[in-house]
Design an enzyme around this catalytic site. Sequence first.
Site, mmCIF file in Angstrom:
data_model
loop_
_atom_site.group_PDB
_atom_site.id
_atom_site.type_symbol
_atom_site.label_atom_id
_atom_site.label_comp_id
_atom_site.label_asym_id
_atom_site.label_seq_id
_atom_site.Cartn_x
_atom_site.Cartn_y
_atom_site.Cartn_z
ATOM 1 N N CYS A 1 14.322 54.459 5.751
ATOM 2 C CA CYS A 1 13.610 54.405 4.472
ATOM 3 C C CYS A 1 13.653 53.011 3.863
ATOM 4 C CB CYS A 1 14.227 55.399 3.490
ATOM 5 S SG CYS A 1 14.253 57.097 4.050
ATOM 6 N N ASP A 2 14.865 52.473 3.756
ATOM 7 C CA ASP A 2 15.071 51.279 2.949
ATOM 8 C C ASP A 2 15.065 49.981 3.747
ATOM 9 O OD1 ASP A 2 15.353 53.048 0.851
ATOM 10 O OD2 ASP A 2 17.529 53.170 1.055
ATOM 11 N N CYS B 1 20.003 55.255 4.175
ATOM 12 C CA CYS B 1 18.874 55.606 5.035
ATOM 13 C C CYS B 1 18.198 54.329 5.546
ATOM 14 C CB CYS B 1 17.863 56.462 4.282
ATOM 15 S SG CYS B 1 16.435 56.944 5.303
#
Length: 521
Positions: A347-348, A344
Amino acid sequence: MLDANLKAQLKAYLEKVTRPIEIVASLDDGPKSEEMLGLLNDINSLSGQISLDTSGDDARKPSFTLSSPGQDITLRFAGLPMGHEFTSLVLALLQVGGYPSKATAEVIEQIRGLSGEYHFETYFSLSCQNCPDVIQALNLMAVLNPNVSHVAIDGALFQDEVEKRQVMAVPSIYLNGEVFGQGRMGLEEIIAKLDTGASAREAEKLNTKEAFDMLVVGGGPAGASAAIYAARKGIRTGVVAERFGGQVLDTLGIENFISVTETEGPKLASALEQHVRHYDVDIMNLQRAVKLVPASQDGGLNEVHFASGAVLKSKTLILATGARWREMNVPGEAEYRTRGVAYCPHCDGPLFKGKRVAVIGGGNSGVEAAIDLAGIVAEVTLIEYNSSLRADAVLQRKLYSLPNVTVITNALTSEVKGDGKKVTGLVYKDRSSSDFHTLELEGIFVQIGLIPNTDWLKGSVELTDRGEIVVDDRGQTSLPGVFAAGDVTTVPYKQIVIAVGEGAKASLAAFDHLIRSSAPA
Protein backbone atom coordinates in the site's frame (compact mmCIF):
# COMPACT_ATOMS: atom_id res chain seq x y z
CA MET A 1 -4.20 2.40 -23.70
CA LEU A 2 -6.63 -0.47 -23.03
CA ASP A 3 -6.02 -3.85 -24.63
CA ALA A 4 -8.71 -5.54 -26.72
CA ASN A 5 -9.87 -7.78 -23.88
CA LEU A 6 -10.38 -4.89 -21.45
CA LYS A 7 -12.16 -2.87 -24.13
CA ALA A 8 -14.57 -5.72 -24.80
CA GLN A 9 -15.33 -6.15 -21.10
CA LEU A 10 -15.78 -2.41 -20.53
CA LYS A 11 -17.99 -2.08 -23.59
CA ALA A 12 -20.28 -4.79 -22.21
CA TYR A 13 -20.48 -2.99 -18.85
CA LEU A 14 -21.23 0.37 -20.45
CA GLU A 15 -24.24 -1.10 -22.21
CA LYS A 16 -25.90 -1.07 -18.78
CA VAL A 17 -25.84 2.73 -18.34
CA THR A 18 -29.17 4.52 -18.59
CA ARG A 19 -28.14 8.19 -18.86
CA PRO A 20 -25.33 10.18 -20.56
CA ILE A 21 -21.88 10.43 -19.00
CA GLU A 22 -19.81 13.58 -19.40
CA ILE A 23 -16.02 13.35 -19.00
CA VAL A 24 -14.12 16.64 -18.66
CA ALA A 25 -10.32 16.27 -18.66
CA SER A 26 -7.70 18.73 -17.42
CA LEU A 27 -4.43 17.96 -19.22
CA ASP A 28 -0.96 19.38 -19.80
CA ASP A 29 1.88 18.46 -22.15
CA GLY A 30 3.34 15.74 -19.89
CA PRO A 31 3.53 12.02 -20.65
CA LYS A 32 0.94 11.15 -17.97
CA SER A 33 -1.57 13.49 -19.61
CA GLU A 34 -0.89 11.75 -22.89
CA GLU A 35 -1.58 8.39 -21.24
CA MET A 36 -4.77 9.73 -19.67
CA LEU A 37 -5.99 11.09 -22.99
CA GLY A 38 -5.41 7.68 -24.54
CA LEU A 39 -7.43 6.02 -21.77
CA LEU A 40 -10.29 8.51 -22.06
CA ASN A 41 -10.40 8.25 -25.85
CA ASP A 42 -10.68 4.48 -25.50
CA ILE A 43 -13.56 4.85 -23.04
CA ASN A 44 -15.26 7.46 -25.20
CA SER A 45 -15.17 5.13 -28.20
CA LEU A 46 -16.99 2.33 -26.36
CA SER A 47 -20.40 3.95 -25.80
CA GLY A 48 -22.61 6.52 -27.50
CA GLN A 49 -23.70 7.63 -24.00
CA ILE A 50 -20.24 9.09 -23.30
CA SER A 51 -18.91 12.51 -24.32
CA LEU A 52 -15.34 13.73 -23.79
CA ASP A 53 -14.29 17.37 -23.28
CA THR A 54 -10.55 18.09 -22.94
CA SER A 55 -10.86 21.80 -22.08
CA GLY A 56 -10.89 21.36 -18.29
CA ASP A 57 -8.75 23.79 -16.29
CA ASP A 58 -8.42 22.11 -12.89
CA ALA A 59 -5.16 22.80 -11.06
CA ARG A 60 -4.45 19.07 -10.80
CA LYS A 61 -3.19 17.85 -14.16
CA PRO A 62 -3.76 15.26 -15.39
CA SER A 63 -7.24 14.71 -13.97
CA PHE A 64 -10.81 14.25 -15.14
CA THR A 65 -14.34 14.57 -13.80
CA LEU A 66 -17.33 12.31 -14.33
CA SER A 67 -20.84 13.71 -14.35
CA SER A 68 -24.21 13.49 -16.07
CA PRO A 69 -26.45 16.26 -17.47
CA GLY A 70 -29.06 17.32 -14.93
CA GLN A 71 -27.25 15.51 -12.10
CA ASP A 72 -25.33 17.38 -9.38
CA ILE A 73 -22.29 15.08 -9.21
CA THR A 74 -18.75 16.19 -8.27
CA LEU A 75 -16.39 13.27 -8.78
CA ARG A 76 -12.78 13.51 -10.01
CA PHE A 77 -9.84 11.19 -10.63
CA ALA A 78 -6.46 12.93 -10.36
CA GLY A 79 -4.06 10.52 -12.01
CA LEU A 80 -4.62 7.35 -14.01
CA PRO A 81 -7.02 4.96 -12.23
CA MET A 82 -5.36 1.78 -13.44
CA GLY A 83 -4.01 -1.18 -11.45
CA HIS A 84 -6.21 -1.79 -8.41
CA GLU A 85 -8.18 1.36 -9.22
CA PHE A 86 -9.44 0.32 -12.66
CA THR A 87 -12.42 -1.34 -10.98
CA SER A 88 -13.10 1.97 -9.20
CA LEU A 89 -13.19 3.73 -12.56
CA VAL A 90 -15.57 1.16 -14.06
CA LEU A 91 -17.94 1.39 -11.08
CA ALA A 92 -17.84 5.19 -11.19
CA LEU A 93 -18.76 5.18 -14.89
CA LEU A 94 -21.66 2.80 -14.27
CA GLN A 95 -23.02 4.68 -11.26
CA VAL A 96 -22.69 8.11 -12.86
CA GLY A 97 -24.47 6.56 -15.84
CA GLY A 98 -27.43 5.57 -13.68
CA TYR A 99 -26.64 1.90 -13.02
CA PRO A 100 -27.80 1.11 -9.46
CA SER A 101 -25.35 0.31 -6.67
CA LYS A 102 -25.40 -3.01 -4.83
CA ALA A 103 -25.54 -1.15 -1.50
CA THR A 104 -28.60 -1.89 0.60
CA ALA A 105 -31.62 0.42 0.46
CA GLU A 106 -30.98 1.35 4.08
CA VAL A 107 -27.40 2.45 3.37
CA ILE A 108 -28.43 4.39 0.26
CA GLU A 109 -31.08 6.21 2.29
CA GLN A 110 -28.46 7.08 4.93
CA ILE A 111 -26.19 8.55 2.24
CA ARG A 112 -28.97 10.63 0.71
CA GLY A 113 -29.98 11.86 4.13
CA LEU A 114 -26.57 13.39 4.97
CA SER A 115 -26.80 17.15 5.31
CA GLY A 116 -23.95 19.66 5.30
CA GLU A 117 -20.99 19.93 2.94
CA TYR A 118 -18.55 17.04 2.57
CA HIS A 119 -15.54 17.63 0.32
CA PHE A 120 -13.44 14.44 0.36
CA GLU A 121 -9.93 13.97 -1.02
CA THR A 122 -8.35 10.50 -0.99
CA TYR A 123 -4.66 9.81 -1.66
CA PHE A 124 -4.09 6.34 -3.09
CA SER A 125 -1.39 4.27 -4.74
CA LEU A 126 -1.96 2.00 -7.71
CA SER A 127 -0.46 -0.97 -5.81
CA CYS A 128 -2.69 -0.49 -2.75
CA GLN A 129 -5.27 -3.24 -2.32
CA ASN A 130 -6.91 -1.33 0.55
CA CYS A 131 -7.58 1.85 -1.44
CA PRO A 132 -10.36 0.76 -3.82
CA ASP A 133 -12.88 0.17 -1.02
CA VAL A 134 -12.46 3.76 0.18
CA ILE A 135 -12.50 5.32 -3.29
CA GLN A 136 -15.50 3.32 -4.44
CA ALA A 137 -17.43 4.17 -1.27
CA LEU A 138 -16.77 7.92 -1.56
CA ASN A 139 -17.46 7.92 -5.30
CA LEU A 140 -20.84 6.32 -4.68
CA MET A 141 -21.61 8.90 -2.00
CA ALA A 142 -20.73 11.69 -4.46
CA VAL A 143 -23.10 10.17 -7.03
CA LEU A 144 -26.00 9.81 -4.58
CA ASN A 145 -25.71 13.04 -2.58
CA PRO A 146 -24.96 16.48 -4.10
CA ASN A 147 -23.59 17.58 -0.71
CA VAL A 148 -20.70 15.12 -1.16
CA SER A 149 -17.78 15.64 -3.55
CA HIS A 150 -14.75 13.40 -3.98
CA VAL A 151 -11.33 13.61 -5.59
CA ALA A 152 -9.20 10.44 -5.81
CA ILE A 153 -5.52 11.45 -6.04
CA ASP A 154 -2.61 9.22 -7.07
CA GLY A 155 -0.03 10.08 -4.43
CA ALA A 156 2.88 8.87 -6.56
CA LEU A 157 1.88 11.32 -9.33
CA PHE A 158 1.24 14.34 -7.11
CA GLN A 159 4.35 14.19 -4.93
CA ASP A 160 4.26 17.91 -4.08
CA GLU A 161 0.88 17.49 -2.40
CA VAL A 162 2.05 14.35 -0.62
CA GLU A 163 5.11 16.16 0.73
CA LYS A 164 3.14 19.25 1.75
CA ARG A 165 0.51 17.26 3.62
CA GLN A 166 3.03 14.72 4.93
CA VAL A 167 1.02 11.83 3.50
CA MET A 168 3.01 8.68 4.34
CA ALA A 169 0.27 6.04 4.28
CA VAL A 170 -2.55 5.21 1.90
CA PRO A 171 -5.41 5.45 1.66
CA SER A 172 -5.30 8.84 3.41
CA ILE A 173 -8.68 10.57 3.48
CA TYR A 174 -9.22 14.28 3.97
CA LEU A 175 -12.61 15.84 4.68
CA ASN A 176 -12.94 19.59 4.12
CA GLY A 177 -9.15 19.90 4.30
CA GLU A 178 -8.69 17.97 7.55
CA VAL A 179 -7.57 14.37 8.09
CA PHE A 180 -10.65 12.13 8.23
CA GLY A 181 -9.05 8.71 8.33
CA GLN A 182 -6.28 6.42 7.11
CA GLY A 183 -6.37 2.81 6.02
CA ARG A 184 -9.15 0.64 4.70
CA MET A 185 -12.67 1.91 5.40
CA GLY A 186 -15.84 0.48 3.95
CA LEU A 187 -18.96 2.39 2.97
CA GLU A 188 -20.81 1.58 6.19
CA GLU A 189 -17.83 2.61 8.31
CA ILE A 190 -17.51 5.98 6.56
CA ILE A 191 -21.22 6.66 6.97
CA ALA A 192 -21.04 5.70 10.64
CA LYS A 193 -18.32 8.32 11.19
CA LEU A 194 -20.45 10.99 9.52
CA ASP A 195 -23.80 9.92 10.94
CA THR A 196 -22.91 9.91 14.64
CA GLY A 197 -26.23 8.44 15.73
CA ALA A 198 -25.90 5.40 13.46
CA SER A 199 -23.97 3.30 15.97
CA ALA A 200 -26.53 3.78 18.72
CA ARG A 201 -29.40 3.00 16.35
CA GLU A 202 -27.66 -0.16 15.17
CA ALA A 203 -26.97 -1.27 18.76
CA GLU A 204 -30.62 -0.76 19.63
CA LYS A 205 -31.60 -2.89 16.65
CA LEU A 206 -29.17 -5.68 17.57
CA ASN A 207 -30.43 -5.76 21.14
CA THR A 208 -33.88 -6.76 19.90
CA LYS A 209 -32.62 -9.85 18.07
CA GLU A 210 -33.63 -13.27 19.34
CA ALA A 211 -30.95 -15.63 20.60
CA PHE A 212 -28.97 -17.50 17.95
CA ASP A 213 -28.37 -21.23 17.87
CA MET A 214 -24.82 -20.46 16.74
CA LEU A 215 -23.14 -17.06 16.76
CA VAL A 216 -19.80 -16.64 14.99
CA VAL A 217 -17.67 -13.76 16.26
CA GLY A 218 -15.33 -12.78 13.45
CA GLY A 219 -15.73 -12.51 9.67
CA GLY A 220 -12.48 -13.87 8.29
CA PRO A 221 -12.01 -17.21 6.49
CA ALA A 222 -12.58 -19.24 9.68
CA GLY A 223 -15.71 -17.30 10.58
CA ALA A 224 -17.14 -17.47 7.06
CA SER A 225 -16.54 -21.21 6.87
CA ALA A 226 -18.12 -21.78 10.29
CA ALA A 227 -21.19 -19.75 9.33
CA ILE A 228 -21.72 -21.65 6.08
CA TYR A 229 -21.48 -25.03 7.77
CA ALA A 230 -23.88 -23.92 10.51
CA ALA A 231 -26.42 -22.42 8.10
CA ARG A 232 -26.45 -25.62 6.06
CA LYS A 233 -27.64 -27.43 9.19
CA GLY A 234 -30.74 -25.25 9.18
CA ILE A 235 -30.08 -23.60 12.54
CA ARG A 236 -30.36 -19.91 13.41
CA THR A 237 -26.90 -18.55 12.55
CA GLY A 238 -25.32 -15.12 12.96
CA VAL A 239 -21.94 -13.64 12.07
CA VAL A 240 -20.82 -10.51 13.87
CA ALA A 241 -17.55 -8.83 12.90
CA GLU A 242 -15.60 -5.62 13.16
CA ARG A 243 -15.01 -5.90 9.40
CA PHE A 244 -16.00 -8.85 7.25
CA GLY A 245 -12.93 -10.40 5.61
CA GLY A 246 -10.49 -9.78 8.46
CA GLN A 247 -6.78 -10.00 7.66
CA VAL A 248 -7.55 -11.28 4.17
CA LEU A 249 -8.56 -7.73 3.23
CA ASP A 250 -4.95 -6.66 3.87
CA THR A 251 -3.37 -9.49 1.87
CA LEU A 252 -2.16 -8.81 -1.65
CA GLY A 253 -1.33 -11.95 -3.62
CA ILE A 254 -2.75 -15.34 -2.61
CA GLU A 255 -1.31 -18.26 -4.56
CA ASN A 256 -1.74 -21.19 -2.15
CA PHE A 257 -5.51 -21.37 -1.67
CA ILE A 258 -6.20 -24.77 -3.13
CA SER A 259 -8.14 -24.81 -6.44
CA VAL A 260 -7.61 -21.04 -6.88
CA THR A 261 -4.33 -20.57 -8.75
CA GLU A 262 -4.02 -16.88 -7.94
CA THR A 263 -6.22 -14.22 -6.37
CA GLU A 264 -6.04 -11.12 -4.18
CA GLY A 265 -7.19 -10.69 -0.61
CA PRO A 266 -10.10 -8.28 -1.20
CA LYS A 267 -11.43 -10.50 -4.01
CA LEU A 268 -11.32 -13.58 -1.78
CA ALA A 269 -12.96 -11.66 1.09
CA SER A 270 -15.75 -10.54 -1.24
CA ALA A 271 -16.23 -14.12 -2.46
CA LEU A 272 -16.39 -15.38 1.13
CA GLU A 273 -19.05 -12.81 2.02
CA GLN A 274 -21.10 -13.59 -1.08
CA HIS A 275 -20.97 -17.30 -0.22
CA VAL A 276 -22.15 -16.63 3.34
CA ARG A 277 -24.97 -14.38 2.09
CA HIS A 278 -26.10 -17.22 -0.17
CA TYR A 279 -27.43 -18.84 3.00
CA ASP A 280 -29.81 -17.59 5.68
CA VAL A 281 -27.12 -16.00 7.84
CA ASP A 282 -27.58 -12.77 9.79
CA ILE A 283 -24.42 -10.71 9.08
CA MET A 284 -23.73 -7.85 11.49
CA ASN A 285 -20.79 -5.62 10.60
CA LEU A 286 -18.82 -2.85 12.35
CA GLN A 287 -19.22 -4.47 15.76
CA ARG A 288 -16.14 -4.84 18.01
CA ALA A 289 -16.51 -7.42 20.77
CA VAL A 290 -15.44 -6.25 24.22
CA LYS A 291 -16.71 -8.90 26.65
CA LEU A 292 -17.82 -12.54 26.78
CA VAL A 293 -20.28 -13.63 29.47
CA PRO A 294 -20.42 -17.46 29.37
CA ALA A 295 -23.64 -19.36 29.91
CA SER A 296 -24.28 -20.55 33.47
CA GLN A 297 -23.35 -24.09 34.40
CA ASP A 298 -26.99 -25.20 34.44
CA GLY A 299 -27.62 -24.07 30.88
CA GLY A 300 -28.69 -20.69 29.58
CA LEU A 301 -27.21 -18.51 26.88
CA ASN A 302 -23.78 -17.10 26.13
CA GLU A 303 -23.63 -13.31 25.83
CA VAL A 304 -21.25 -11.23 23.73
CA HIS A 305 -21.05 -7.52 24.50
CA PHE A 306 -19.88 -4.98 21.92
CA ALA A 307 -18.33 -1.52 22.01
CA SER A 308 -21.47 -0.05 20.48
CA GLY A 309 -23.51 -1.13 23.50
CA ALA A 310 -25.11 -4.06 21.70
CA VAL A 311 -25.47 -7.47 23.38
CA LEU A 312 -26.08 -10.67 21.41
CA LYS A 313 -27.04 -14.04 22.90
CA SER A 314 -26.47 -17.54 21.56
CA LYS A 315 -26.66 -21.17 22.59
CA THR A 316 -23.22 -21.85 21.08
CA LEU A 317 -20.36 -19.55 20.10
CA ILE A 318 -17.49 -19.77 17.66
CA LEU A 319 -14.68 -17.31 18.35
CA ALA A 320 -12.85 -16.45 15.13
CA THR A 321 -11.53 -12.93 15.74
CA GLY A 322 -8.22 -13.60 14.00
CA ALA A 323 -5.02 -11.65 14.55
CA ARG A 324 -3.41 -8.32 13.73
CA TRP A 325 0.08 -7.11 12.85
CA ARG A 326 2.50 -7.35 15.78
CA GLU A 327 4.09 -4.04 16.71
CA MET A 328 7.70 -3.43 17.75
CA ASN A 329 6.64 -1.69 20.98
CA VAL A 330 9.64 0.64 20.99
CA PRO A 331 9.80 4.37 21.68
CA GLY A 332 8.63 6.43 18.70
CA GLU A 333 6.65 3.68 16.94
CA ALA A 334 3.22 4.85 18.04
CA GLU A 335 4.11 8.54 17.59
CA TYR A 336 5.20 8.04 13.97
CA ARG A 337 2.65 5.45 12.87
CA THR A 338 1.40 6.52 9.39
CA ARG A 339 4.14 9.17 9.44
CA GLY A 340 6.90 6.85 8.33
CA VAL A 341 6.11 3.72 10.35
CA ALA A 342 4.01 1.44 8.15
CA TYR A 343 2.77 -2.14 8.10
CA CYS A 344 1.70 -2.58 4.46
CA PRO A 345 4.57 -2.32 1.94
CA HIS A 346 2.25 -2.90 -1.03
CA CYS A 347 0.00 0.00 0.00
CA ASP A 348 2.47 2.57 1.23
CA GLY A 349 5.64 1.65 -0.67
CA PRO A 350 5.02 4.02 -3.63
CA LEU A 351 4.97 6.99 -1.24
CA PHE A 352 8.63 6.31 -0.42
CA LYS A 353 9.88 6.36 -4.00
CA GLY A 354 13.58 7.23 -4.09
CA LYS A 355 13.89 7.25 -0.29
CA ARG A 356 15.66 5.08 2.27
CA VAL A 357 13.62 2.58 4.24
CA ALA A 358 14.05 -0.30 6.66
CA VAL A 359 12.10 -3.55 6.88
CA ILE A 360 11.86 -5.14 10.32
CA GLY A 361 11.62 -8.94 10.18
CA GLY A 362 13.43 -11.70 8.32
CA GLY A 363 10.58 -14.14 7.77
CA ASN A 364 8.77 -14.61 4.47
CA SER A 365 6.69 -11.45 4.94
CA GLY A 366 9.71 -9.31 5.73
CA VAL A 367 11.87 -10.61 2.89
CA GLU A 368 9.00 -10.33 0.39
CA ALA A 369 8.44 -6.74 1.54
CA ALA A 370 12.13 -5.89 1.10
CA ILE A 371 12.15 -7.39 -2.41
CA ASP A 372 9.05 -5.42 -3.43
CA LEU A 373 10.32 -2.17 -1.95
CA ALA A 374 13.73 -2.51 -3.58
CA GLY A 375 12.11 -1.81 -6.94
CA ILE A 376 10.65 1.48 -5.67
CA VAL A 377 12.91 3.04 -3.05
CA ALA A 378 16.56 4.07 -3.13
CA GLU A 379 17.83 1.79 -0.35
CA VAL A 380 16.36 -1.01 1.78
CA THR A 381 17.87 -2.21 5.04
CA LEU A 382 16.38 -5.44 6.38
CA ILE A 383 16.79 -5.95 10.12
CA GLU A 384 16.40 -9.40 11.68
CA TYR A 385 16.56 -10.21 15.40
CA ASN A 386 18.00 -13.72 14.94
CA SER A 387 21.44 -14.60 13.59
CA SER A 388 20.00 -15.66 10.23
CA LEU A 389 16.94 -15.00 8.08
CA ARG A 390 13.94 -17.33 8.46
CA ALA A 391 12.46 -16.84 4.99
CA ASP A 392 12.29 -19.54 2.33
CA ALA A 393 15.56 -20.15 0.48
CA VAL A 394 14.16 -19.00 -2.87
CA LEU A 395 13.21 -15.63 -1.34
CA GLN A 396 16.60 -15.23 0.32
CA ARG A 397 18.41 -15.85 -2.97
CA LYS A 398 16.31 -13.15 -4.64
CA LEU A 399 16.90 -10.74 -1.76
CA TYR A 400 20.67 -11.10 -1.78
CA SER A 401 20.77 -10.58 -5.54
CA LEU A 402 19.43 -7.03 -5.22
CA PRO A 403 22.08 -4.27 -5.27
CA ASN A 404 20.20 -1.76 -3.11
CA VAL A 405 19.41 -4.09 -0.19
CA THR A 406 21.46 -4.45 3.00
CA VAL A 407 20.74 -7.22 5.50
CA ILE A 408 21.58 -6.80 9.19
CA THR A 409 21.08 -9.85 11.41
CA ASN A 410 21.37 -10.34 15.17
CA ALA A 411 19.93 -6.85 15.64
CA LEU A 412 17.30 -5.55 18.07
CA THR A 413 15.31 -2.50 16.96
CA SER A 414 15.37 -0.11 19.91
CA GLU A 415 13.88 3.25 18.88
CA VAL A 416 12.20 5.13 16.05
CA LYS A 417 13.63 8.62 15.58
CA GLY A 418 11.75 11.57 14.11
CA ASP A 419 11.63 15.34 13.84
CA GLY A 420 8.11 15.67 15.28
CA LYS A 421 6.48 15.39 11.87
CA LYS A 422 7.98 12.29 10.23
CA VAL A 423 10.47 9.48 10.69
CA THR A 424 14.15 10.41 10.30
CA GLY A 425 15.92 7.31 11.57
CA LEU A 426 16.01 4.05 13.48
CA VAL A 427 18.21 2.89 16.36
CA TYR A 428 19.15 -0.77 16.68
CA LYS A 429 21.32 -2.77 19.08
CA ASP A 430 23.92 -5.21 17.79
CA ARG A 431 23.12 -8.23 19.96
CA SER A 432 26.63 -9.68 19.61
CA SER A 433 28.48 -6.55 20.77
CA SER A 434 25.70 -4.63 22.60
CA ASP A 435 26.65 -1.55 20.58
CA PHE A 436 23.89 0.80 19.42
CA HIS A 437 23.74 2.07 15.82
CA THR A 438 21.57 4.67 14.11
CA LEU A 439 20.30 4.42 10.54
CA GLU A 440 19.16 7.58 8.77
CA LEU A 441 16.02 6.82 6.77
CA GLU A 442 12.50 7.99 5.96
CA GLY A 443 10.39 4.86 6.33
CA ILE A 444 10.10 1.74 8.49
CA PHE A 445 7.99 -1.25 7.44
CA VAL A 446 7.20 -3.61 10.32
CA GLN A 447 6.78 -7.30 9.36
CA ILE A 448 7.30 -9.31 12.57
CA GLY A 449 4.29 -11.57 12.67
CA LEU A 450 0.84 -11.51 14.20
CA ILE A 451 -0.79 -11.17 17.60
CA PRO A 452 -4.22 -12.74 18.34
CA ASN A 453 -7.23 -10.50 18.93
CA THR A 454 -8.09 -11.84 22.37
CA ASP A 455 -7.73 -8.89 24.75
CA TRP A 456 -11.51 -8.95 25.23
CA LEU A 457 -11.43 -12.62 26.29
CA LYS A 458 -9.00 -12.38 29.20
CA GLY A 459 -10.52 -13.91 32.30
CA SER A 460 -13.31 -15.70 30.48
CA VAL A 461 -11.61 -18.40 28.39
CA GLU A 462 -8.23 -20.15 28.71
CA LEU A 463 -5.46 -18.40 26.78
CA THR A 464 -1.77 -19.17 26.29
CA ASP A 465 1.00 -16.79 27.33
CA ARG A 466 0.95 -15.51 23.73
CA GLY A 467 -2.78 -14.77 23.97
CA GLU A 468 -3.97 -17.62 21.74
CA ILE A 469 -7.20 -19.42 22.62
CA VAL A 470 -6.47 -22.95 23.83
CA VAL A 471 -8.54 -25.46 21.82
CA ASP A 472 -8.68 -29.24 21.56
CA ASP A 473 -8.78 -31.27 18.35
CA ARG A 474 -12.46 -30.35 17.87
CA GLY A 475 -12.03 -26.62 18.38
CA GLN A 476 -13.53 -26.77 21.88
CA THR A 477 -12.33 -24.07 24.29
CA SER A 478 -12.24 -24.27 28.07
CA LEU A 479 -15.92 -23.27 28.12
CA PRO A 480 -18.71 -25.75 27.22
CA GLY A 481 -20.48 -24.70 24.04
CA VAL A 482 -17.80 -22.17 23.14
CA PHE A 483 -15.53 -23.10 20.24
CA ALA A 484 -12.75 -21.23 18.40
CA ALA A 485 -11.07 -21.38 15.00
CA GLY A 486 -8.46 -19.69 12.86
CA ASP A 487 -5.43 -17.56 13.67
CA VAL A 488 -6.82 -16.68 17.10
CA THR A 489 -6.24 -20.26 18.37
CA THR A 490 -3.31 -22.51 19.29
CA VAL A 491 -3.60 -24.40 15.99
CA PRO A 492 -0.20 -24.08 14.26
CA TYR A 493 0.53 -22.67 10.80
CA LYS A 494 -1.53 -19.53 10.29
CA GLN A 495 -2.77 -20.04 6.74
CA ILE A 496 -6.07 -19.15 5.03
CA VAL A 497 -6.71 -22.72 3.93
CA ILE A 498 -6.13 -24.00 7.47
CA ALA A 499 -8.46 -21.34 8.93
CA VAL A 500 -11.21 -22.40 6.52
CA GLY A 501 -10.85 -26.03 7.58
CA GLU A 502 -10.73 -25.19 11.26
CA GLY A 503 -13.84 -23.04 10.93
CA ALA A 504 -15.75 -25.93 9.37
CA LYS A 505 -14.53 -28.32 12.07
CA ALA A 506 -15.46 -25.99 14.93
CA SER A 507 -18.90 -25.43 13.40
CA LEU A 508 -19.57 -29.17 13.12
CA ALA A 509 -18.38 -29.68 16.68
CA ALA A 510 -20.58 -26.83 17.92
CA PHE A 511 -23.58 -28.32 16.10
CA ASP A 512 -22.87 -31.70 17.67
CA HIS A 513 -22.75 -30.02 21.10
CA LEU A 514 -25.99 -28.20 20.33
CA ILE A 515 -28.02 -31.28 19.42
CA ARG A 516 -26.64 -33.31 22.32
CA SER A 517 -27.32 -30.60 24.91
CA SER A 518 -30.79 -29.92 23.46
CA ALA A 519 -31.84 -33.57 23.28
CA PRO A 520 -34.41 -34.73 25.84
CA ALA A 521 -33.14 -36.94 28.67
